[in-house]
Design an enzyme around this catalytic site. Sequence first.
Site, short mmCIF file in Angstrom:
data_model
loop_
_atom_site.label_atom_id
_atom_site.label_comp_id
_atom_site.label_asym_id
_atom_site.label_seq_id
_atom_site.Cartn_x
_atom_site.Cartn_y
_atom_site.Cartn_z
N GLY A 125 0.83 -1.20 0.00
CA GLY A 125 0.00 0.00 0.00
C GLY A 125 0.86 1.24 0.00
N SER A 126 2.00 1.18 0.71
CA SER A 126 2.99 2.23 0.56
C SER A 126 3.76 1.89 -0.71
CB SER A 126 3.92 2.28 1.77
OG SER A 126 4.86 3.30 1.63
N LEU A 127 3.48 2.63 -1.78
CA LEU A 127 3.97 2.23 -3.09
C LEU A 127 5.49 2.16 -3.14
CD1 LEU A 127 1.51 4.15 -5.44
CD2 LEU A 127 1.49 1.74 -4.77
N ASP B 256 2.14 1.36 -12.69
CA ASP B 256 3.09 2.22 -13.41
C ASP B 256 3.47 3.44 -12.59
OD1 ASP B 256 0.46 3.07 -13.73
OD2 ASP B 256 0.68 3.65 -15.83
N GLU C 15 19.71 0.94 0.97
CA GLU C 15 19.17 0.62 2.30
C GLU C 15 17.69 0.25 2.26
OE1 GLU C 15 22.83 3.04 2.76
OE2 GLU C 15 20.96 3.35 1.63
#
Length: 622
Positions: A123-125, A155, A365
């Site tokens: 959900g956190s792209l 995309d 990281e």
Amino acid sequence: MTTTMHDGLSLEQVRELAAQLRVDSIRSSTAAGSGHPTSSLSAADLLAVLMSRHLRYDWDDPDAPGNDHLIFSKGHASPLLYSVFRAAGVVSEQELLEGYRRFGQRLEGHPTPVLPWVDVATGSLGQGLPDGVGIALAGAKLEKAPYRVWVLAGDSELAEGSMWEALATASHYGLTKLVTIVDVNRLGQRGETALGWDMDAYAARCEAFGAEAVVVDGHDVEAIDAALARADEDLERPLVILARTVKGKGIPGVEDEEDWHGKPMPEERAEEAIDALGGVRSLQVRGPRPPEVERRSASRGQVELPTFDVGEEIATRKAYGPALAALADVDPRVVALDGEVSNSTGVADFVQAHPERFFEMFIAEQQMVAAATGLAARGYIAYASSFAAFLSRAADFVRMAPVSRADLRLVGSHAGVEIGADGPSQMGLEDLAMMAATQGSTVLYPSDATSTAALVAAMADLHGVSYLRTTRGGYPVLYGPEEEFPVGGSKTLRRSSHDAVTLIGAGVTLHEALGAADALAEEGVQARVIDAYSVKPIDAEGIRAAVAETGGRAVVAEDHHPEGGLGAAVLAALAAEPLADLHLEHLAVDGVPGSGTTAELLDWAGIDAAHIARAARAVLEG
């Protein structure tokens, strides 16, 4: 009426399945009053072909070791994923329509592992593909398993650098069973993406990062089927399928239109759309079964940690690697990752002892933490190390770890102004705050080699995110091998019945506090010295008792900014049961440092022995 379809579906049947996935994506989001139906409609054909003809999965046994893995990196397309689950028969129609995005239900707005068919939270792209790299590493390099990792990406998220870190890492490690499917639907949240439908540009970028790019029409099931079948071949590079799709596909007046992102269709519009798609269906589809793979058993023998002579000067970072290697000697699940600084973080000892269980992530990281998340999802005990300052680059990946229910073990070296001449760009001065703010985390800051080794071993059994902060310079070993260091505890190094003030430190400031106690003793003032090696959870009871016994007088010194570190933890502990008369000085790095020697910088920051002693005198006078 329910119709059950088994593997070997015809492509015409796959089209029916795709229509069902579209209808259910609309129904669920309209019923919830929120969601991303148009982002789901664009990828429905891709998922219909994948789940019915290529995803090798035992839906009744999500933990089957031969199962493929499906990751929705574009997690906002959760209506589509949950519609897939309904089609597989593991989520009911009632749950889909009444449980999606509802309080206390498991079909959350974006997928999480509260569902047994979900490996990692998305959900956190920009995170699903990097996490998938970790799962693929486990399969290819550790388990030698035949499973594939299928990642559906959007995309828009290809603007995230972490996606390209992932492709570069997948190429470096030859992860040919990692297949990325990119839903190129042209439209982001506020309009067209940077590249729109420039498929040649996308392909060139993927190829440049070492992947094989295949461009298809994302609504042509024959072309999709042929592209996905490439995963059955002996590939030489990771595969990226770039599917040109239409956002809102199948809905007149919505297809390829802006301003529909993240908006459910109103009920009347939804009914029209469902009619246009041929109505509600109740197909149950299960594709090919996974190959039989032997289940792994996990056990740990008795670890023999390295020992150190009291008084010997050793940097805590130099104790990390030997301790981790000793743990790995007796537990095959232990693996290590590093951000191309293994000769500085101390993990080089592990690399020498267990090279097959070490993964170099280079200076990436975000990918390092994501790979550790993926490895943890496969049951591995992953330790990831870098300079403390650089872990801040992966803050969002650390933030998402609790959502993924992931057990991460992070180690940050070269922390604080103590590192000296390298200057402020290398000095981790925010790391304790970042890690402490992570839900359910554990934050550890040992002051000598013995406690470091013990805490490295303790981290193996911790749940959630645990963080170990180590120091660059060498300092005397304070404890013998018989000492124990429970998480949530502390150590008292100086104590007498006449103590007038409590000095609390961790890492380098503990050694400075001992120096301050010596200086005060020469003046006839006895000081109690506390090693607060466990910053979170803090030894609240022990610290409150010590401060109370010294008349409410205390000095906390830390090589960290004032916000969110050791001082904040101590103050919170004291506030839980307020003392009637508290006199506390908090010494921390309040400013932007420069280069210099360790002694010069500790003095500049006001956290050396002289300043600690001065602060102690101030609270005594107060």
